[in-house]
Structures are given as C-alpha cells and as structure tokens.
Design a protein around this motif. Structure first.
Motif, PDB file in Angstrom:
ATOM      1  N   MET A   1      42.626  34.107  43.842  1.00 14.53           N
ATOM      2  CA  MET A   1      42.602  35.138  42.813  1.00 14.53           C
ATOM      3  C   MET A   1      41.929  36.416  43.311  1.00 14.53           C
ATOM      4  O   MET A   1      42.469  37.526  43.174  1.00 14.53           O
ATOM      5  CB  MET A   1      41.883  34.611  41.569  1.00 14.53           C
ATOM      6  N   TYR A   2      40.752  36.264  43.909  1.00 12.93           N
ATOM      7  CA  TYR A   2      40.003  37.453  44.313  1.00 12.93           C
ATOM      8  C   TYR A   2      40.549  38.106  45.579  1.00 12.93           C
ATOM      9  O   TYR A   2      40.249  39.272  45.849  1.00 12.93           O
ATOM     10  CB  TYR A   2      38.521  37.113  44.463  1.00 12.93           C
ATOM     11  N   HIS A   3      41.345  37.380  46.352  1.00 13.55           N
ATOM     12  CA  HIS A   3      42.000  37.982  47.514  1.00 13.55           C
ATOM     13  C   HIS A   3      43.216  38.801  47.103  1.00 13.55           C
ATOM     14  O   HIS A   3      43.815  39.473  47.948  1.00 13.55           O
ATOM     15  CB  HIS A   3      42.397  36.897  48.512  1.00 13.55           C
ATOM     16  N   ASN A   4      43.580  38.743  45.837  1.00 15.24           N
ATOM     17  CA  ASN A   4      44.751  39.482  45.357  1.00 15.24           C
ATOM     18  C   ASN A   4      44.408  40.537  44.327  1.00 15.24           C
ATOM     19  O   ASN A   4      45.193  40.827  43.422  1.00 15.24           O
ATOM     20  CB  ASN A   4      45.780  38.494  44.802  1.00 15.24           C
ATOM     21  N   ILE A   5      43.223  41.121  44.443  1.00 11.53           N
ATOM     22  CA  ILE A   5      42.864  42.256  43.599  1.00 11.53           C
ATOM     23  C   ILE A   5      42.644  43.476  44.489  1.00 11.53           C
ATOM     24  O   ILE A   5      42.369  43.359  45.681  1.00 11.53           O
ATOM     25  CB  ILE A   5      41.602  41.976  42.752  1.00 11.53           C
ATOM     26  N   THR A   6      42.779  44.634  43.874  1.00 10.91           N
ATOM     27  CA  THR A   6      42.607  45.883  44.602  1.00 10.91           C
ATOM     28  C   THR A   6      41.171  46.364  44.540  1.00 10.91           C
ATOM     29  O   THR A   6      40.628  46.886  45.521  1.00 10.91           O
ATOM     30  CB  THR A   6      43.533  46.966  43.998  1.00 10.91           C
ATOM     31  N   SER A   7      40.535  46.191  43.376  1.00 16.61           N
ATOM     32  CA  SER A   7      39.153  46.643  43.196  1.00 16.61           C
ATOM     33  C   SER A   7      38.488  45.796  42.121  1.00 16.61           C
ATOM     34  O   SER A   7      39.166  45.145  41.316  1.00 16.61           O
ATOM     35  CB  SER A   7      39.112  48.133  42.815  1.00 16.61           C
ATOM     36  N   ILE A   8      37.150  45.839  42.120  1.00 20.66           N
ATOM     37  CA  ILE A   8      36.414  44.999  41.175  1.00 20.66           C
ATOM     38  C   ILE A   8      35.181  45.722  40.647  1.00 20.66           C
ATOM     39  O   ILE A   8      34.460  46.391  41.404  1.00 20.66           O
ATOM     40  CB  ILE A   8      36.008  43.658  41.814  1.00 20.66           C
ATOM     41  N   ALA A   9      34.963  45.606  39.346  1.00 24.44           N
ATOM     42  CA  ALA A   9      33.724  46.049  38.699  1.00 24.44           C
ATOM     43  C   ALA A   9      33.008  44.801  38.201  1.00 24.44           C
ATOM     44  O   ALA A   9      33.648  43.852  37.751  1.00 24.44           O
ATOM     45  CB  ALA A   9      34.023  47.002  37.541  1.00 24.44           C
ATOM     46  N   ILE A  10      31.688  44.806  38.305  1.00 20.93           N
ATOM     47  CA  ILE A  10      30.898  43.647  37.874  1.00 20.93           C
ATOM     48  C   ILE A  10      29.916  44.092  36.800  1.00 20.93           C
ATOM     49  O   ILE A  10      29.329  45.167  36.875  1.00 20.93           O
ATOM     50  CB  ILE A  10      30.159  42.994  39.061  1.00 20.93           C
ATOM     51  N   SER A  11      29.739  43.240  35.790  1.00 20.59           N
ATOM     52  CA  SER A  11      28.873  43.590  34.662  1.00 20.59           C
ATOM     53  C   SER A  11      27.419  43.206  34.909  1.00 20.59           C
ATOM     54  O   SER A  11      26.543  43.585  34.133  1.00 20.59           O
ATOM     55  CB  SER A  11      29.375  42.926  33.380  1.00 20.59           C
ATOM     56  N   GLY A  12      27.153  42.456  35.974  1.00 22.00           N
ATOM     57  CA  GLY A  12      25.786  42.109  36.343  1.00 22.00           C
ATOM     58  C   GLY A  12      25.596  42.289  37.834  1.00 22.00           C
ATOM     59  O   GLY A  12      26.491  41.959  38.629  1.00 22.00           O
ATOM     60  N   LYS A  13      24.463  42.814  38.260  1.00 28.75           N
ATOM     61  CA  LYS A  13      24.236  43.066  39.686  1.00 28.75           C
ATOM     62  C   LYS A  13      24.302  41.780  40.507  1.00 28.75           C
ATOM     63  O   LYS A  13      24.750  41.781  41.655  1.00 28.75           O
ATOM     64  CB  LYS A  13      22.881  43.748  39.887  1.00 28.75           C
ATOM     65  N   GLY A  14      23.837  40.675  39.922  1.00 31.05           N
ATOM     66  CA  GLY A  14      23.826  39.414  40.640  1.00 31.05           C
ATOM     67  C   GLY A  14      25.202  38.815  40.874  1.00 31.05           C
ATOM     68  O   GLY A  14      25.342  37.867  41.666  1.00 31.05           O
ATOM     69  N   PHE A  15      26.236  39.354  40.221  1.00 29.68           N
ATOM     70  CA  PHE A  15      27.590  38.851  40.427  1.00 29.68           C
ATOM     71  C   PHE A  15      28.029  38.999  41.887  1.00 29.68           C
ATOM     72  O   PHE A  15      28.781  38.182  42.402  1.00 29.68           O
ATOM     73  CB  PHE A  15      28.589  39.602  39.535  1.00 29.68           C
ATOM     74  N   GLU A  16      27.579  40.077  42.529  1.00 37.06           N
ATOM     75  CA  GLU A  16      28.030  40.350  43.897  1.00 37.06           C
ATOM     76  C   GLU A  16      27.688  39.196  44.832  1.00 37.06           C
ATOM     77  O   GLU A  16      28.528  38.735  45.623  1.00 37.06           O
ATOM     78  CB  GLU A  16      27.409  41.645  44.413  1.00 37.06           C
ATOM     79  N   PHE A  17      26.462  38.703  44.750  1.00 41.42           N
ATOM     80  CA  PHE A  17      26.036  37.597  45.610  1.00 41.42           C
ATOM     81  C   PHE A  17      26.878  36.347  45.351  1.00 41.42           C
ATOM     82  O   PHE A  17      27.263  35.629  46.278  1.00 41.42           O
ATOM     83  CB  PHE A  17      24.553  37.290  45.363  1.00 41.42           C
ATOM     84  N   LYS A  18      27.187  36.087  44.085  1.00 35.58           N
ATOM     85  CA  LYS A  18      27.946  34.896  43.718  1.00 35.58           C
ATOM     86  C   LYS A  18      29.416  34.984  44.143  1.00 35.58           C
ATOM     87  O   LYS A  18      30.035  33.970  44.507  1.00 35.58           O
ATOM     88  CB  LYS A  18      27.869  34.667  42.209  1.00 35.58           C
ATOM     89  N   LEU A  19      29.986  36.203  44.066  1.00 36.04           N
ATOM     90  CA  LEU A  19      31.423  36.363  44.327  1.00 36.04           C
ATOM     91  C   LEU A  19      31.750  36.707  45.772  1.00 36.04           C
ATOM     92  O   LEU A  19      32.904  36.594  46.190  1.00 36.04           O
ATOM     93  CB  LEU A  19      31.997  37.437  43.402  1.00 36.04           C
ATOM     94  N   LYS A  20      30.773  37.127  46.538  1.00 33.71           N
ATOM     95  CA  LYS A  20      30.984  37.588  47.910  1.00 33.71           C
ATOM     96  C   LYS A  20      31.773  36.587  48.763  1.00 33.71           C
ATOM     97  O   LYS A  20      32.665  36.980  49.524  1.00 33.71           O
ATOM     98  CB  LYS A  20      29.623  37.868  48.558  1.00 33.71           C
ATOM     99  N   PRO A  21      31.494  35.275  48.663  1.00 34.72           N
ATOM    100  CA  PRO A  21      32.241  34.328  49.504  1.00 34.72           C
ATOM    101  C   PRO A  21      33.730  34.223  49.183  1.00 34.72           C
ATOM    102  O   PRO A  21      34.488  33.664  49.977  1.00 34.72           O
ATOM    103  CB  PRO A  21      31.554  32.981  49.216  1.00 34.72           C
TER     104      PRO A  21
END
Length: 401
Positions: free
Chosen positions: A167-187
């Motif tokens: 799913m995440y390899h098939n998006i163009t851009s992403i906004a996150i509603s919490g700063k900690g999302f980046e660490f969780k989604l990075k992999p």
C-alpha cells in the motif's frame, strides 16, 4: 485551473462528522471539482442514517460535491465479525466503483482514518491509471491491528507486513497527523518518500453559545467528550473518580458526552454513582456549550505502543476551548500538554495517579487555571490552524502536476 478534478476516498463522509468534510468543501470552494467515494453513512451507531438506503451502489450530492456510496455492513458495534466485514466490503465494492470512475480524476486523496484496507480503492486507481495519490494518515498499520486485540502471530505478521508495504509503496505523498507516525511507517515506505507533519485542527466552536447547566449545584466539572470505546480507557477514569474521598466527590461531577460500543458497560459500572453523568451524543455545533460549562476536559487512551504516537483529534478542540486538560495518556499527546503547560498528565494504567490529578484539579485556584490556558490561542492559530493545514494538504496533493 488546468487539472482540477479530485477524488477523495474515505470510509466516512457527511452526514458523519469528520474533518474530511471540511477539506472537501474547502477544495470545492477553491474551484476544484471534488467527488467522494465512501460508504453509506452508519457511524458511530452501526445503523443506516435516516434518509439513506443501504444499496450496493448509489450516488448523491452534498453542497455540489458528488458522492459515490457503496453498501455498508451494519450492526458492527456488537460484532467483531461484522466490523471486519464492514472494512472488507468497502475494500471490495469501493474498488469496483474506483475502477469505473477513477480514470477521470487528476488527483486522488485518501483519508486514512482507520483501517488501511479502506485505501485499497485509492491505490487501485494509482496502479491502473497512474494518478497522483496522497494519504493523510490518521492511523498506523500494522500496529493498530495488534492494538485492537489481534494476536501477533508469524503468519499474520507476514501477510500484514506485505500488505502494508504494498500500500505505502504505491502512494505519491503522505501527510501524518502525529509526529511519531514517521518512525512507525518508515519501514513500509519507499526510501525517498518524505513525511509531512500536518496535525488535525480544532473543531469550529461557537463560544458565543450559553453554557450548558450540568447541574444546579456549584461543582467542579470534569468532561470527557467523544467516542466511547474500549481504547478510550474510561474504566480506569471512572475507577479513579470513584476513589475520591467523599468530601471531594460531593464537590465534583464527571460528565461523559458521546456514544460508542462500550457505553452500556460503563453505565452499568457507574450506576451507583450519582456524580457520574452520561449525557449521550450531542451535535458538534452545540459542543461549545458543554466545554464552556466544564472546568477540566479529559483526553484518554489505553496504554498501547501505537497510542503513544497518536494524538486524538479532540486534543486540538479542547485547546481551542481554552480549558485545562487532563491527559490520561502516554506519548505525544502527553508531551503536548506538558511542553505547553496545558494541564496535568497521568499514566493510563495508574488509577491512583489519575485519582491524584483529579484531587490536584479540584484544589486548583483560578490563577493557576488561567496559567494552563495561556498558550491555547497561540497553538490554535499557528500549529493547529484549520486553514493552514487544509492549504498544506492541497499543496501536497497537487505538487506532482
């Protein structure tokens, strides 16, 4: 405007009350042609809203926004199986509709408010027609699957990880509603994908409304408002409130406003407590009355790793209401409250600590209360500003053109 057709993919839309409604209207008012692919409205009670039929496919309109709706599974408040069927039905039927309508849009926007399966129709359009796709992530998979009680087995982890990465390899851009999302989604994202922190904003509050009268007596009023489910941790809040010494209980009232799957159970465990009052679900436009009548507002979630990076949207609304906040939650939300001196924090599992912040709040003087709210206006205007966030989401959406 050269390219101006946007399709929003979301499991919930008007008349259900979510911030995606404001985004759709704002973009339409800027001159975009905005359509929405969603479910027949049923949230939060799990029953079809009055005036709607639960057809497999139908089209309606809201303020010149075309809405494509697919059938929703009802009764999911009482049944995990039905809840899962609801998620998978939108994935399946929404994808069928997406295949037929997706080619005509210039941009696809996914409001990823809960299950990632709800974004499959959006990813399908991206794969088939090469349309730019932006997600605004309000939830984190696979972590949230385990947080809601599914056992983390090797087999489930294998398939979930594969699905989330796809799913995440098939998006163009992403906004996150919490700063900690980046660490969780990075992999799960491509190495070159940039994360954009765009938090939820405060609900519009009409603070000119008269305060609601919770009771005739002069009491200190604590208020929780929002969805009432297991993860909101209201059991521990009620336990702590019930442990207050009798002289404090006589001076206070706990008000619970909202509806959800755990409501009846909470009513049962509170049945002998005259100072715990359930007010039911109230219209969003009237909530300012209840906030004005409150002395302290409560935001809470159970102690799970995923919720340490989650900021409930009510947090920003509470800040906008300019009331001291009791954050019975770990992680990013607690950090916001502490760093900006907005109220008290307690560990969600520590009933005694929760009881103690109730006592500290009851004893708090007016000057100290004002000190807690002095930063609210700055935060509302600069960090949690509705117009700025919607404009930033638009910029992110169209930058690939």
């Amino acid at each position: 405007m050269k390219n101006n057709k946007i399709l929003i993919v979301t499991e919930c839309f008007y008349p259900e009350e979510f911030k995606i409604n404001d985004i759709a209207l704002a973009w339409k008012n800027k001159g975009y042609e905005v359509d929405v692919l969603t479910l027949v409205p049923t949230y939060p009670l799990g029953v079809v809203f009055e005036g709607y039929e639960n057809k497999f496919y139908q089209k309606d309109e809201y303020q010149d926004i075309n809405i494509y709706r697919v059938k929703s599974v009802t009764g999911y408040r009482e049944s995990l199986i039905k809840k899962l069927l609801k998620y998978f039905s939108f994935m399946f039927f929404g994808t069928i509709v997406a295949i037929f309508i997706g080619r005509k849009y210039d941009y696809i926007f996914g409001f990823n408010m809960s299950t990632l399966t709800g974004m499959v129709p959006a990813v399908t359009i991206k794969k088939l027609y090469g349309k730019p796709l932006t997600f605004w992530a309000q939830d984190i998979w696979p972590d949230s699957v385990y947080a809601y009680g599914f056992k983390k087995t090797k087999l489930l982890s294998f398939f979930l990880d594969k699905f989330v990465k796809f799913m995440y390899h098939n998006i163009t851009s992403i906004a996150i509603s919490g700063k900690g999302f980046e660490f969780k989604l990075k992999p799960y994202v491509k190495d070159d994908l940039e994360f954009h922190y765009l938090p939820n904003w405060a609900d519009d509050l009409d603070m000119s409304l008269e305060s609601f009268e919770f009771c005739k007596d002069n009491k200190v009023h604590f208020t929780f408002a929002g969805n009432i489910g297991k993860v909101q941790n209201l059991e521990n809040i009620i336990k702590a409130f019930s442990l207050l010494p009798i002289e404090y209980q006589e001076r206070t009232q706990l008000n619970i406003i909202g509806d959800g799957s755990n409501l009846e159970e909470l009513k049962q465990i509170s049945s002998s407590k005259h100072n715990i009052v359930f007010h039911g679900k109230k219209p969003r436009e009237e909530m300012a009355m209840y906030y004005k009548a409150s002395d302290f507002l409560i935001v809470s979630l159970v102690d799970k790793p995923i919720f340490s990076v989650t900021v409930p949207a009510k947090t920003q609304t509470y800040i906008s209401a300019k009331k001291p906040i009791l954050a019975i939650i770990n992680g990013e939300t607690a950090d916001i409250i502490k760093e900006n001196n907005l109220g008290y924090c307690a560990h969600p599992n520590d009933v005694n600590e929760i009881k103690n912040i109730f006592i500290k709040s009851i004893n708090l003087g007016e000057e100290e209360k004002l000190a807690f709210t002095k930063n609210c206006e700055y935060l509302t205007e600069n960090i949690f500003n509705k117009t700025k966030i919607i404009d930033s989401l638009e910029e992110l959406l169209v930058k690939e053109s």
